[in-house]
Design a protein around this motif. Structure first.
Motif, PDB file in Angstrom:
ATOM      1  N   UNK A  81     -53.742  27.940 -66.070  1.00  0.00           N
ATOM      2  CA  UNK A  81     -54.763  28.754 -65.564  1.00  0.00           C
ATOM      3  C   UNK A  81     -55.130  29.889 -65.203  1.00  0.00           C
ATOM      4  N   UNK A  82     -53.761  30.967 -65.398  1.00  0.00           N
ATOM      5  CA  UNK A  82     -53.941  32.685 -66.646  1.00  0.00           C
ATOM      6  C   UNK A  82     -55.432  32.293 -67.193  1.00  0.00           C
ATOM      7  N   UNK A  83     -55.729  31.699 -68.013  1.00  0.00           N
ATOM      8  CA  UNK A  83     -57.198  31.893 -68.705  1.00  0.00           C
ATOM      9  C   UNK A  83     -58.405  32.342 -68.038  1.00  0.00           C
ATOM     10  N   UNK A  84     -58.092  31.782 -66.479  1.00  0.00           N
ATOM     11  CA  UNK A  84     -59.518  31.320 -66.170  1.00  0.00           C
ATOM     12  C   UNK A  84     -59.865  33.121 -65.630  1.00  0.00           C
ATOM     13  N   UNK A  85     -59.169  33.790 -65.860  1.00  0.00           N
ATOM     14  CA  UNK A  85     -59.267  35.790 -65.705  1.00  0.00           C
ATOM     15  C   UNK A  85     -59.206  35.740 -66.975  1.00  0.00           C
ATOM     16  N   UNK A  86     -58.568  35.616 -68.020  1.00  0.00           N
ATOM     17  CA  UNK A  86     -58.317  36.564 -69.534  1.00  0.00           C
ATOM     18  C   UNK A  86     -60.580  35.697 -69.885  1.00  0.00           C
ATOM     19  N   UNK A  87     -60.685  35.433 -69.377  1.00  0.00           N
ATOM     20  CA  UNK A  87     -61.801  34.566 -70.152  1.00  0.00           C
ATOM     21  C   UNK A  87     -63.075  35.824 -69.690  1.00  0.00           C
ATOM     22  N   UNK A  88     -62.963  36.602 -69.201  1.00  0.00           N
ATOM     23  CA  UNK A  88     -62.954  37.612 -67.851  1.00  0.00           C
ATOM     24  C   UNK A  88     -63.198  38.555 -68.663  1.00  0.00           C
ATOM     25  N   UNK A  89     -62.324  39.378 -69.983  1.00  0.00           N
ATOM     26  CA  UNK A  89     -62.097  40.287 -70.036  1.00  0.00           C
ATOM     27  C   UNK A  89     -62.957  40.944 -71.748  1.00  0.00           C
ATOM     28  N   UNK A  90     -63.067  39.793 -72.264  1.00  0.00           N
ATOM     29  CA  UNK A  90     -64.360  40.084 -73.201  1.00  0.00           C
ATOM     30  C   UNK A  90     -65.457  40.910 -72.565  1.00  0.00           C
ATOM     31  N   UNK A  91     -65.799  39.879 -72.019  1.00  0.00           N
ATOM     32  CA  UNK A  91     -67.306  39.944 -71.504  1.00  0.00           C
ATOM     33  C   UNK A  91     -67.476  40.905 -70.492  1.00  0.00           C
TER      34      UNK A  91
END
Length: 529
Positions: A173-183
C-alpha cells in the motif's frame, strides 16, 4: 476575474506552451482526484499492517476530504496573496512531500495527519488547475478547455481503484502514495517554467483576512467528523468527549454562519445562498456526494472482506460504472444545449440511482458472483452522469457574474462534505448494524437446535478427515459457525445501507420539482476567479 479583459488576454497561450500548460493542469487535477479514490481498495491492507479498525482506517479517506473542503474556499484568496503560479507550485510540493510521508507512516494516526496535509495541497490543485486551463485559452475556445478539464476529472475516479488494486497486489500500500512523487516533481517544474500569474489588484492585508471564519469552519467540520467516526464505538453521548465535541461542532456552525454574514471580507460568501436554486442545488450536491463517495467506499470493502477478492479485482469492478458516467457526459451536455430541463434529468438521475441501490440490496450475499454486479454498476454510472453536470448548471442557472464563482465553490464544497459525511456515517452504521444482525442471527441458531447440531457435526467431521483430533475439530467447527454468522450479519448490514441510501435518493425527487427554470446554459468561464 481579477484584473479585467487585458489580464485575461495576457494569460492566453498558443501552440507548444498551451499544450504544456494544459497537460500540467490536467495532470495535477488527476493526481488530486485519483488520490481521493486510490486508497479505497487498500484499506484492508492498511488495517492489517497498521493494526487499525475499519472506523479508524476510514479516517484515511475523510481526513483528505475534510482538508479539501477547508482549503477550497480559501483558494481564491491564497492565489491573490502569493500569486497563482507560486501558490500552485507550492501546493504541488506540499501534496508531493505529504505523499512521501504517507507512504512512510508507522501507525494509522500518523497516516491520517499526513493525508490531511496532502488534502490541503490537493484541494488547491483541483480549483486552480481549472482556472489555469480556462485562462490559457481564448474566449471562443473556453468550451473546449472545459471539456479537456472535464474529461480529466472523469478519468480520475475511474483510474483510482484499479490502479490502487494493481499496486497493492504487486507491491504494497505505501506505493499508492510513492507514485505521486515523480509526477509531482515534473508538475512543479513545468508550473514554474510555463504557468503565468494574473496581475491582481491590491493584496488583502493580514488584518482583513477572515481568520475567525477559518477557525470556526475547522471547528465545525473537524468536531463533527470526530463525532461521526467515533460516536458508535464510544457509546455516543455516554462519552463526555463525544458530548463536548458535539456541542463544539454546533457552536462552530452557528459562529461560522454569524461571522460570514457580518464580516466585510468573508472567506465564504453565504449571502449568495439567498438564491433558491443554489440553496436546493447545494443540498442535492451534498446528497450526490454522499451516494457517490459512499458507494465507492463500501463496494471495494464488501468484495474484499466478504467475497475474498484481491484488491485489483475489487478496483476493476468499478470501471464499468465510471466508463458509463464518462460516456453519459457528452450526451448530457448535448441535452442541456438543446434546452431539455435539467430538473427532468436530475429527477431521472435520482430515480436511476435508487434503482441501482435497490438492485444491489437484492443481489448481495456472502458469495455473489462477478457477473451479478455488471448491470447494477452500469446503472450507477448512468445515474451519476444524469446528476453531475445538470445539478451544477441548475444550481448556478439564476446567478450572475461573480456570484457564479461563489456558487460554484459552494456546490464543490458541499459535494466533498457529502462524501466525507457519507463515509463516516456508513462506516459507523456497518459496525452498529452488524452487531444487531449478529445478535438476531445467534438468537435463531441455538446449540440445542437439531439443524445446528447437524451442521456442527458435518464441519467437525470435515476437520477430523484432515487428521485433527475430535475435541479440537469440535472447537474449530464452532469457530467456523461463528465466522459464518458474522459474515452473514455483515452482508445484512451492507444490504441495509444500500436500501436506506436508495430511499434517501428517492425522497429528493419531489424537492427537485421546486427548482425554478433559469437560463439553460451557464458560462463556466464566468465562474473562474
Amino acid at each position: 476575474m481579477a484584473g479585467g479583459p487585458t489580464v485575461q488576454n495576457d494569460l492566453v497561450e498558443y501552440g507548444f506552451r498551451r499544450v504544456i500548460i494544459t497537460i500540467t493542469a490536467v495532470l495535477c487535477a488527476l493526481l488530486e482526484i485519483v488520490d481521493t479514490t486510490i486508497v479505497n481498495v487498500a484499506l484492508k491492507q492498511m488495517q492489517g499492517s497498521l493494526g487499525a479498525t475499519l472506523t479508524d482506517v476510514a479516517w484515511v479517506i475523510t481526513a483528505y476530504a475534510i482538508a479539501n473542503v477547508i482549503v477550497i474556499p480559501m483558494t481564491s484568496w491564497l492565489s491573490q496573496q502569493f500569486g497563482r503560479r507560486n501558490y500552485f507550485a507550492v501546493s504541488i510540493v506540499i501534496f508531493t512531500v505529504a505523499s512521501f510521508l504517507c507512504g512512510n507512516s508507522d501507525n494509522i494516526w500518523e497516516l491520517v495527519i499526513f493525508r490531511f496535509i496532502q488534502g490541503m495541497g490537493g484541494g488547491a490543485l483541483l480549483v486552480t488547475a481549472q482556472t489555469i486551463i480556462t485562462e490559457s485559452y481564448p474566449a471562443e475556445k473556453r468550451g473546449m478547455a472545459q471539456a479537456i478539464y472535464g474529461m480529466g476529472v472523469i478519468v480520475g475516479p475511474t483510474l483510482g481503484p484499479p490502479l490502487g488494486g494493481w499496486i497493492v497486489d504487486n507491491w504494497s500500500w505505501p506505493y499508492i502514495f510513492y507514485i505521486n512523487i515523480p509526477l509531482g516533481i515534473i508538475a512543479a517544474m513545468l508550473t514554474l517554467m510555463y504557468v503565468k500569474s494574473p496581475k491582481y489588484g491590491e493584496k488583502m492585508k493580514a488584518n482583513q483576512v477572515d481568520w475567525w471564519g477559518m477557525l470556526f469552519l475547522i471547528l465545525f467540520i473537524g468536531s463533527l467528523q470526530f463525532v461521526l467516526e467515533h460516536g458508535q464505538q464510544d457509546d455516543w453521548f455516554e462519552d463526555p468527549l463525544i458530548t463536548g465535541l458535539s456541542v463544539l461542532s454546533l457552536f462552530g456552525l452557528f459562529a461560522f454562519i454569524w461571522r460570514e454574514l457580518v464580516y466585510e471580507h468573508p472567506i465564504v460568501n453565504l449571502r449568495v445562498l439567498k438564491d433558491s436554486n443554489l440553496r436546493i442545488g447545494t443540498i442535492l450536491c451534498f446528497i450526490m456526494g454522499f451516494g457517490l463517495y459512499g458507494t465507492t467506499f463500501i463496494i471495494p470493502i464488501y468484495t474484499q472482506q466478504i467475497l475474498g477478492w484481491p484488491a485489483l479485482d475489487a478496483g476493476l469492478l468499478l470501471m464499468p460504472s465510471s466508463i458509463a458516467t464518462a460516456f453519459m457526459m457528452p450526451i448530457i451536455g448535448q441535452m442541456i444545449q438543446r434546452g431539455i430541463p435539467q430538473t427532468y434529468m436530475v429527477a431521472t438521475g435520482f430515480l436511476v440511482f435508487f434503482l441501482f441501490t435497490y438492485w444491489m440490496y437484492n443481489i448481495m450475499t456472502p458469495d455473489t458472483g462477478t457477473e451479478n454486479f455488471f448491470w447494477p454498476l452500469i446503472m450507477r454510472g448512468v445515474g451519476l452522469g444524469l446528476l453531475f453536470v445538470p445539478i451544477t448548471t441548475m444550481s448556478l442557472s439564476t446567478l450572475k457574474g461573480k456570484s457564479i464563482g461563489e456558487g460554484a465553490a459552494f456546490t464543490g464544497m458541499m459535494r466533498q462534505l457529502g462524501g466525507s459525511f457519507g463515509i463516516a456515517i456508513i462506516s459507523t452504521f456497518i459496525t452498529r448494524y452488524t452487531q444487531s444482525h449478529r445478535v438476531n442471527l445467534v438468537a435463531h441458531e441455538q446449540v440445542t437446535d437439531f439443524a445446528v447440531q447437524q451442521r456442527v457435526s458435518q464441519i467437525q467431521h470435515g476437520f477430523m478427515a484432515q487428521g485433527i483430533p475430535a475435541n479440537e475439530a469440535l472447537d474449530k467447527a464452532y469457530k467456523a459457525m461463528e465466522g459464518g454468522v458474522l459474515r452473514q450479519a455483515t452482508v445484512l448490514s451492507y444490504m441495509d445501507i444500500f436500501l436506506y441510501l436508495g430511499i434517501l435518493f428517492l425522497i429528493c425527487i419531489p424537492f427537485i420539482l421546486l427548482i425554478r427554470r433559469g437560463k439553460g446554459k451557464v458560462d463556466m468561464s464566468e465562474a473562474m476567479h
